[in-house]
Design a protein around this motif. Structure first.
Motif, short mmCIF file in Angstrom:
data_model
loop_
_atom_site.label_atom_id
_atom_site.label_comp_id
_atom_site.label_asym_id
_atom_site.label_seq_id
_atom_site.Cartn_x
_atom_site.Cartn_y
_atom_site.Cartn_z
N ASP A 80 0.84 -1.20 0.00
CA ASP A 80 0.00 0.00 0.00
C ASP A 80 0.88 1.25 0.00
O ASP A 80 0.61 2.22 -0.74
CB ASP A 80 -0.92 0.02 1.23
CG ASP A 80 -1.83 -1.19 1.28
OD1 ASP A 80 -2.24 -1.68 0.21
OD2 ASP A 80 -2.13 -1.65 2.41
N LEU A 81 1.92 1.23 0.82
CA LEU A 81 2.84 2.36 0.87
C LEU A 81 3.56 2.54 -0.46
O LEU A 81 3.73 3.68 -0.93
CB LEU A 81 3.85 2.15 2.00
CG LEU A 81 4.92 3.24 2.16
CD1 LEU A 81 4.28 4.58 2.47
CD2 LEU A 81 5.92 2.85 3.25
N PHE A 82 3.97 1.44 -1.07
CA PHE A 82 4.65 1.53 -2.37
C PHE A 82 3.73 2.18 -3.41
O PHE A 82 4.19 2.99 -4.22
CB PHE A 82 5.08 0.15 -2.84
CG PHE A 82 6.38 -0.32 -2.26
CD1 PHE A 82 7.56 0.40 -2.45
CD2 PHE A 82 6.44 -1.48 -1.50
CE1 PHE A 82 8.77 -0.03 -1.91
CE2 PHE A 82 7.64 -1.92 -0.95
CZ PHE A 82 8.80 -1.20 -1.15
N CYS A 83 2.45 1.80 -3.41
CA CYS A 83 1.51 2.40 -4.37
C CYS A 83 1.45 3.91 -4.21
O CYS A 83 1.45 4.66 -5.20
CB CYS A 83 0.12 1.80 -4.17
SG CYS A 83 -0.12 0.19 -4.94
N ILE A 84 1.38 4.36 -2.96
CA ILE A 84 1.30 5.80 -2.68
C ILE A 84 2.58 6.50 -3.12
O ILE A 84 2.54 7.55 -3.78
CB ILE A 84 1.01 6.04 -1.19
CG1 ILE A 84 -0.37 5.51 -0.82
CG2 ILE A 84 1.12 7.53 -0.85
CD1 ILE A 84 -0.66 5.49 0.66
#
Length: 459
Positions: A80-84
């Motif tokens: 999720d953090l990578f997507c952001i």
């Protein structure tokens, strides 16, 4: 009013369900090659595919936002953090671009911000697919794409073209090279690595005899078209896949994996290698392929770095030359051509420039900057670690095989990416593969170690 809110909430719940993410992925996968067939029938090559990925970007971004607004108390994962972070640094690259017109309105085979959001959205959707049957169905969708692309590519090797080709028409038409429904041989070469690794992987691991025989035939035909594209980057990716399989089988033997099953996999692997050898011999003897590329490679290696890989060395040198000036957020989102135009020492014209770095990692570094480059490389490393851990330690054999197949696809494609930048109609498949390797149950959520420590202390 309460009834309306309840209906809206119900709709949003369905839109962020595992089933909807599954259909979102499969729709994009199948529609990319199918729409190109209809585009070609109307002499509009490479028209629908970028638009489909742009639509996937708008929908994926919407679903991502709705998911976290709708489910506020869920656990958060590194993916999720990578997507952001990927989106933020892509946005900053677009904002600080040195050529706003090219970033916002470029076409040809440029990628827009919405296309990148499409990639990230498809990856996020992949992380949401936990159901084993849905994951198997997505692999079936990869097989369907292989059949569609391979059918078109095979016909092209015999001079039969169901669609026209926009780029390098004379070279492709005079040599009967395979480009499938991707519009260029290198693009098809990159995609065929992913498709071959998928079909070969299913052949190696399936327990169904009929499926095994069908997938063997499909994988051999796919490998034939891979060779017939004469894209050397595809050879690199295929070799990396084979090395990965050999090493992984050795690891499984060391981990005392089921001896009978491993023996079956090893036997099939040898059959796969035998079939590939026969295909290579046929391509050399009957179609005159491969030898010219080997000779060209030899000549390039003897001509210095700049000539390496069809002058990729010169392209890489130019990109690295301009990188320090735009190190933070890059020269501009997918604006690699500007490394020539913004260089005061460059005096050529557009004909001697390149719109891509022909190295996916360098492309991110030069066009989107060091922060995006670190994020992207970190994502790939994290994906590889999580996937390997899942293959080795998964107690469900079917899940193990699914992840093993996907990991092989990931390794092959990542290797060939050192020599290529595939584009909007190819990259979605890679990002889907990454997402499928990073399902939430394959990761450890933030606070995992702290939670485990608290549980241990309580005991």
């Amino acid at each position: 009013m309460q009834e309306i809110k309840a209906k809206i909430s119900d709709i949003l719940e369905k839109l962020t369900s595992e089933t909807f993410f599954y259909y979102y992925i499969v729709f994009v996968m199948i529609s990319l090659p199918v729409t190109e067939i209809f585009d070609g029938r109307h002499s509009q090559v490479f028209a629908s595919q970028p638009i489909i990925v742009e639509m996937a970007g708008f929908l994926g971004g919407f679903l991502f936002i709705v998911h976290f607004i709708k489910h506020r108390h869920i656990k958060y994962y590194p993916s999720d953090l990578f997507c952001i972070l990927l989106f933020v640094f892509a946005l900053l690259s677009a904002f600080f671009t040195q050529n706003y017109s090219a970033t916002a309105f470029g076409f040809y085979y440029d990628e827009w911000l919405s296309n990148f959001v499409g990639y990230f959205g498809l990856m996020f959707a992949g992380t949401m697919i936990h159901d084993k049957q849905l994951r198997k169905n997505i692999l079936k969708a990869f097989v369907a794409v292989t059949v569609i692309q391979t059918a078109a590519a095979t016909l092209q090797t015999f001079g039969i073209r169901i669609t026209s080709c926009y780029w390098f028409v004379e070279e492709i038409y005079s040599s009967n090279l395979a480009y499938g429904l991707t519009q260029y041989t290198n693009w098809y070469g990159g995609l065929s690595v992913l498709l071959f690794a998928c079909t070969a992987g299913i052949f190696l691991f399936t327990s169904n005899k009929i499926t095994r025989n069908i997938l063997y035939a499909i994988s051999m035909l796919c490998f034939y078209t891979l060779i017939s594209s004469e894209a050397r980057l595809a050879w690199v990716g295929t070799f990396a896949y084979l090395v990965f399989m050999a090493i992984s089988m050795s690891v499984m033997r060391h981990k005392c994996y089921d001896k009978e099953k491993l023996k079956s996999i090893q036997k099939r692997f040898l059959i796969l290698l035998a079939g590939m050898t026969i295909v290579v011999i046929i391509c050399i003897v009957f179609f005159g392929r491969i030898i010219t590329r080997i000779n060209r490679t030899s000549n390039e290696l003897n001509s210095g770095f700049d000539s390496f890989g069809s002058k990729r060395g010169r392209i890489w040198r130019q990109g690295l030359k301009m990188y320090p000036k735009y190190w933070a957020f890059g020269i501009g989102l997918d604006n690699f051509r500007d490394v020539y135009f913004l260089d005061p020492d460059f005096h050529g014209d557009e004909a001697v420039t390149s719109g891509k770095a022909h190295n996916e990692y360098l492309q991110y570094l030069v066009t989107q900057g060091i922060f995006q480059f670190i994020t992207y490389i970190s994502l790939l490393i994290y994906t590889a670690i999580a996937a390997v851990r899942n293959v080795i330690h998964n107690e469900d054999n079917e899940e193990r095989f699914i992840n093993w197949i996907l990991l092989g696809m990931f390794i092959g494609y990542s290797a060939k990416a050192f020599f290529d930048c595939n584009i909007v109609n190819i990259l979605p498949y890679y990002w889907i593969t990454i997402g499928m390797l990073l399902t939430k149950k394959s990761q450890r959520h933030f606070g995992y170690h702290k939670m485990n420590k608290a549980v241990s202390e309580k005991k």
